[in-house]
Design a protein around this motif. Structure first.
Motif, PDB file in Angstrom:
ATOM      1  N   PRO A  35      76.432 -11.129 -10.213  1.00 13.20           N
ATOM      2  CA  PRO A  35      75.037 -11.577 -10.078  1.00 13.20           C
ATOM      3  C   PRO A  35      74.788 -12.172  -8.699  1.00 13.20           C
ATOM      4  CG  PRO A  35      75.988 -12.332 -12.159  1.00 13.20           C
ATOM      5  CD  PRO A  35      77.114 -11.768 -11.350  1.00 13.20           C
ATOM      6  N   GLY A  36      73.599 -11.927  -8.165  1.00 19.53           N
ATOM      7  CA  GLY A  36      73.202 -12.515  -6.905  1.00 19.53           C
ATOM      8  C   GLY A  36      73.715 -11.815  -5.670  1.00 19.53           C
ATOM      9  N   THR A  37      74.322 -10.641  -5.827  1.00 19.25           N
ATOM     10  CA  THR A  37      74.880  -9.926  -4.680  1.00 19.25           C
ATOM     11  C   THR A  37      74.139  -8.615  -4.440  1.00 19.25           C
ATOM     12  OG1 THR A  37      76.514  -8.782  -6.060  1.00 19.25           O
ATOM     13  CG2 THR A  37      77.173 -10.880  -5.088  1.00 19.25           C
ATOM     14  N   LEU A  38      74.165  -8.177  -3.179  1.00 19.33           N
ATOM     15  CA  LEU A  38      73.620  -6.866  -2.828  1.00 19.33           C
ATOM     16  C   LEU A  38      74.762  -6.024  -2.267  1.00 19.33           C
ATOM     17  CD1 LEU A  38      70.288  -5.970  -1.113  1.00 19.33           C
ATOM     18  CD2 LEU A  38      72.397  -4.799  -0.472  1.00 19.33           C
ATOM     19  N   THR A  39      75.039  -4.934  -2.947  1.00 22.37           N
ATOM     20  CA  THR A  39      76.105  -4.012  -2.552  1.00 22.37           C
ATOM     21  C   THR A  39      75.495  -2.711  -2.058  1.00 22.37           C
ATOM     22  OG1 THR A  39      77.602  -4.937  -4.212  1.00 22.37           O
ATOM     23  CG2 THR A  39      78.164  -2.774  -3.300  1.00 22.37           C
ATOM     24  N   ALA A  40      75.852  -2.320  -0.846  1.00 22.75           N
ATOM     25  CA  ALA A  40      75.428  -1.027  -0.303  1.00 22.75           C
ATOM     26  C   ALA A  40      76.483   0.013  -0.637  1.00 22.75           C
ATOM     27  CB  ALA A  40      75.237  -1.120   1.199  1.00 22.75           C
ATOM     28  N   LEU A 170      58.954  -4.434 -13.756  1.00 22.60           N
ATOM     29  CA  LEU A 170      59.868  -4.514 -14.906  1.00 22.60           C
ATOM     30  C   LEU A 170      60.814  -5.702 -14.810  1.00 22.60           C
ATOM     31  CD1 LEU A 170      60.820  -0.754 -15.442  1.00 22.60           C
ATOM     32  CD2 LEU A 170      59.418  -2.193 -16.931  1.00 22.60           C
ATOM     33  N   ASP A 171      61.028  -6.215 -13.589  1.00 24.35           N
ATOM     34  CA  ASP A 171      61.876  -7.376 -13.324  1.00 24.35           C
ATOM     35  C   ASP A 171      63.236  -7.268 -14.019  1.00 24.35           C
ATOM     36  OD1 ASP A 171      62.564  -9.795 -12.176  1.00 24.35           O
ATOM     37  OD2 ASP A 171      61.762 -10.969 -13.848  1.00 24.35           O
ATOM     38  N   PRO A 172      64.008  -6.235 -13.705  1.00 30.86           N
ATOM     39  CA  PRO A 172      65.327  -6.088 -14.335  1.00 30.86           C
ATOM     40  C   PRO A 172      66.324  -7.089 -13.779  1.00 30.86           C
ATOM     41  CG  PRO A 172      65.061  -4.442 -12.629  1.00 30.86           C
ATOM     42  CD  PRO A 172      63.745  -5.162 -12.715  1.00 30.86           C
ATOM     43  N   LYS A 173      67.442  -7.244 -14.472  1.00 27.33           N
ATOM     44  CA  LYS A 173      68.533  -8.089 -13.952  1.00 27.33           C
ATOM     45  C   LYS A 173      69.292  -7.371 -12.853  1.00 27.33           C
ATOM     46  CE  LYS A 173      70.406  -8.614 -18.009  1.00 27.33           C
ATOM     47  NZ  LYS A 173      71.334  -9.028 -19.078  1.00 27.33           N
ATOM     48  N   ILE A 174      69.303  -6.027 -12.933  1.00 26.58           N
ATOM     49  CA  ILE A 174      70.049  -5.209 -11.979  1.00 26.58           C
ATOM     50  C   ILE A 174      69.090  -4.200 -11.361  1.00 26.58           C
ATOM     51  CG2 ILE A 174      71.968  -3.597 -11.677  1.00 26.58           C
ATOM     52  CD1 ILE A 174      73.045  -4.898 -14.393  1.00 26.58           C
ATOM     53  N   TYR A 175      68.911  -4.278 -10.055  1.00 30.56           N
ATOM     54  CA  TYR A 175      68.038  -3.358  -9.326  1.00 30.56           C
ATOM     55  C   TYR A 175      68.889  -2.273  -8.678  1.00 30.56           C
ATOM     56  CZ  TYR A 175      63.951  -6.506  -9.440  1.00 30.56           C
ATOM     57  OH  TYR A 175      62.875  -7.274  -9.825  1.00 30.56           O
ATOM     58  N   ILE A 196      63.002  -6.043  -0.810  1.00 30.14           N
ATOM     59  CA  ILE A 196      64.387  -6.098  -1.285  1.00 30.14           C
ATOM     60  C   ILE A 196      65.010  -7.431  -0.888  1.00 30.14           C
ATOM     61  CG2 ILE A 196      66.673  -5.047  -1.097  1.00 30.14           C
ATOM     62  CD1 ILE A 196      65.272  -2.349  -0.677  1.00 30.14           C
ATOM     63  N   HIS A 197      64.719  -7.888   0.330  1.00 32.87           N
ATOM     64  CA  HIS A 197      65.229  -9.186   0.779  1.00 32.87           C
ATOM     65  C   HIS A 197      64.725 -10.307  -0.122  1.00 32.87           C
ATOM     66  CE1 HIS A 197      66.625 -12.290   3.540  1.00 32.87           C
ATOM     67  NE2 HIS A 197      65.418 -12.840   3.438  1.00 32.87           N
ATOM     68  N   GLN A 198      63.475 -10.247  -0.541  1.00 28.59           N
ATOM     69  CA  GLN A 198      62.916 -11.275  -1.423  1.00 28.59           C
ATOM     70  C   GLN A 198      63.600 -11.281  -2.781  1.00 28.59           C
ATOM     71  OE1 GLN A 198      58.638 -10.796  -1.635  1.00 28.59           O
ATOM     72  NE2 GLN A 198      58.402 -10.925   0.590  1.00 28.59           N
ATOM     73  N   ILE A 199      63.888 -10.093  -3.292  1.00 33.13           N
ATOM     74  CA  ILE A 199      64.602 -10.022  -4.573  1.00 33.13           C
ATOM     75  C   ILE A 199      65.990 -10.638  -4.433  1.00 33.13           C
ATOM     76  CG2 ILE A 199      65.576  -8.453  -6.300  1.00 33.13           C
ATOM     77  CD1 ILE A 199      63.296  -6.482  -5.486  1.00 33.13           C
ATOM     78  N   LYS A 200      66.663 -10.301  -3.344  1.00 31.12           N
ATOM     79  CA  LYS A 200      67.995 -10.847  -3.097  1.00 31.12           C
ATOM     80  C   LYS A 200      67.952 -12.363  -2.959  1.00 31.12           C
ATOM     81  CE  LYS A 200      71.763 -10.760   0.281  1.00 31.12           C
ATOM     82  NZ  LYS A 200      72.221 -10.238   1.586  1.00 31.12           N
ATOM     83  N   ALA A 201      66.925 -12.882  -2.281  1.00 30.75           N
ATOM     84  CA  ALA A 201      66.823 -14.320  -2.025  1.00 30.75           C
ATOM     85  C   ALA A 201      66.675 -15.132  -3.299  1.00 30.75           C
ATOM     86  CB  ALA A 201      65.649 -14.594  -1.083  1.00 30.75           C
ATOM     87  N   ARG A 202      66.256 -14.503  -4.388  1.00 32.90           N
ATOM     88  CA  ARG A 202      66.163 -15.229  -5.659  1.00 32.90           C
ATOM     89  C   ARG A 202      67.530 -15.729  -6.112  1.00 32.90           C
ATOM     90  NH1 ARG A 202      62.697 -11.608  -9.791  1.00 32.90           N
ATOM     91  NH2 ARG A 202      63.530 -13.227 -11.168  1.00 32.90           N
ATOM     92  N   GLY A 203      68.571 -14.968  -5.777  1.00 35.53           N
ATOM     93  CA  GLY A 203      69.924 -15.401  -6.070  1.00 35.53           C
ATOM     94  C   GLY A 203      70.407 -15.129  -7.476  1.00 35.53           C
ATOM     95  N   ASP A 204      69.554 -14.544  -8.341  1.00 33.21           N
ATOM     96  CA  ASP A 204      69.956 -14.316  -9.727  1.00 33.21           C
ATOM     97  C   ASP A 204      69.851 -12.847 -10.129  1.00 33.21           C
ATOM     98  OD1 ASP A 204      67.218 -14.068  -9.676  1.00 33.21           O
ATOM     99  OD2 ASP A 204      66.843 -15.359 -11.417  1.00 33.21           O
ATOM    100  N   ARG A 205      69.654 -11.985  -9.166  1.00 33.81           N
ATOM    101  CA  ARG A 205      69.567 -10.559  -9.454  1.00 33.81           C
ATOM    102  C   ARG A 205      70.686  -9.819  -8.733  1.00 33.81           C
ATOM    103  NH1 ARG A 205      66.939 -12.408 -12.853  1.00 33.81           N
ATOM    104  NH2 ARG A 205      64.864 -11.821 -13.582  1.00 33.81           N
ATOM    105  N   ASP A 222      75.775  -7.725   1.255  1.00 38.10           N
ATOM    106  CA  ASP A 222      76.883  -8.680   1.183  1.00 38.10           C
ATOM    107  C   ASP A 222      78.219  -7.940   1.161  1.00 38.10           C
ATOM    108  OD1 ASP A 222      75.172 -11.039   0.703  1.00 38.10           O
ATOM    109  OD2 ASP A 222      74.765 -10.069  -1.218  1.00 38.10           O
ATOM    110  N   ARG A 223      78.143  -6.683   0.766  1.00 41.79           N
ATOM    111  CA  ARG A 223      79.350  -5.897   0.513  1.00 41.79           C
ATOM    112  C   ARG A 223      79.015  -4.425   0.667  1.00 41.79           C
ATOM    113  NH1 ARG A 223      81.136  -5.307  -5.771  1.00 41.79           N
ATOM    114  NH2 ARG A 223      83.053  -4.092  -5.595  1.00 41.79           N
ATOM    115  N   ILE A 224      79.995  -3.656   1.096  1.00 42.18           N
ATOM    116  CA  ILE A 224      79.837  -2.204   1.187  1.00 42.18           C
ATOM    117  C   ILE A 224      80.954  -1.548   0.392  1.00 42.18           C
ATOM    118  CG2 ILE A 224      79.911  -0.183   2.705  1.00 42.18           C
ATOM    119  CD1 ILE A 224      78.807  -1.891   4.950  1.00 42.18           C
ATOM    120  N   ILE A 225      80.576  -0.538  -0.405  1.00 41.51           N
ATOM    121  CA  ILE A 225      81.588   0.341  -0.975  1.00 41.51           C
ATOM    122  C   ILE A 225      81.324   1.745  -0.451  1.00 41.51           C
ATOM    123  CG2 ILE A 225      81.882  -1.087  -3.032  1.00 41.51           C
ATOM    124  CD1 ILE A 225      80.400   1.028  -4.636  1.00 41.51           C
TER     125      ILE A 225
END
Length: 259
Positions: A35-40, A170-175, A196-205, A222-225
């Motif tokens: 939760p709270g991370t953005l993975t590319a 829809l405000d999902p937990k996982i975008y 997308i930055h605003q969604i990430k800044a919430r810290g809970d998605r 925050d991370r790349i795979i």
């Protein structure tokens, strides 16, 4: 069992695999997303990125492996049930309601989130608050002046912005964003990236982003795979993954090497 230092992932794939005849398009990919991370998710064309997305969101049925949301196995659930579990992926507009306006499409997504179903004829006279929320969502993505247009008449860039608006409604937990800026003009890209930055800044998605543009990846992730030939070949924080010779030379090409 999860601990305070190792919480249950918001999303996890374990050995996720799909074969089309003799071709293995996604090959035993195991990955957890907190939760709270953005993975590319990056890699060359044909690497399996969108197929991996389709397996997670339920558009494709896995040959082997599993998908878990909050530790619960959803592998056998259809795409619609996965949405109710909090998994959100940008809509394909052709699968929505092209005969309705942009505003009506967003209204329906908000109505669904509110638990009132997808009927166009329910609750609107008595739920002005939901209508106002839909109006505000279109304002956020700079489409307020096009609220009464059909999605099929919008430019490609505006269609992508409408996809983001629907997903946010829809405000999902996982975008899950699959190349959200593809085909956009230079002027349109910042709007979507800021959302997308605003969604990430919430810290809970939790956000998964398939993207080719390395400047976008650097600014958000925050991370790349890295996927290649359907397999997970690199996983880590952006600077180290981008600097990796194997990624520069074989998977991201000269753009990553010389950007």
């Amino acid at each position: 069992m999860a601990s305070a230092s190792n919480p249950t992932p918001a999303l996890e794939t374990r050995g996720l695999t799909i074969r089309f005849g003799g071709h293995v398009a996604v090959n035993a990919v195991s990955c957890a997303f907190q939760p709270g991370t953005l993975t590319a998710i990056v890699g060359p064309n044909g690497a399996g990125k969108t197929t991996y997305f389709n397996l997670i969101s339920g558009q494709l049925k896995a040959t082997a492996g599993s998908v878990l949301v909050d530790g619960r196995d959803i592998t056998r659930l259809p795409a619609s049930a996965r949405t109710h579990r909090g998994l959100g992926r940008a809509f394909q507009l052709t699968n929505l309601f092209p005969q309705l306006t942009a505003l009506e499409n967003v209204r329906l997504a908000i109505q669904s989130r509110a638990g009132a179903g997808w009927s166009m004829f329910n609750i609107w006279d008595t739920r002005r608050d939901l209508i106002e929320e839909a109006e505000a969502m279109l304002e956020t993505v700079h489409l307020a002046d096009k609220r009464h247009l059909s999605p099929k008449t919008l430019s490609h860039g505006d269609q992508r912005k409408l996809e983001v608006a629907l997903l946010m409604a829809l405000d999902p937990k996982i975008y899950m964003f699959d190349e959200p800026t593809a085909g956009m003009s230079v002027d349109e890209v910042p709007t979507v990236l800021e959302l997308i930055h605003q969604i990430k800044a919430r810290g809970d998605r939790t956000i998964l982003l398939v993207e080719h543009k390395m400047d976008v990846v650097r600014s958000l992730a925050d991370r790349i795979i890295v996927l290649h030939n359907g397999a997970l070949v690199a996983d880590g924080e952006p600077a180290s993954v981008i600097a990796s010779p194997i990624v520069q030379e074989a998977y991201l090409g000269l753009e990553a090497a010389h950007d």
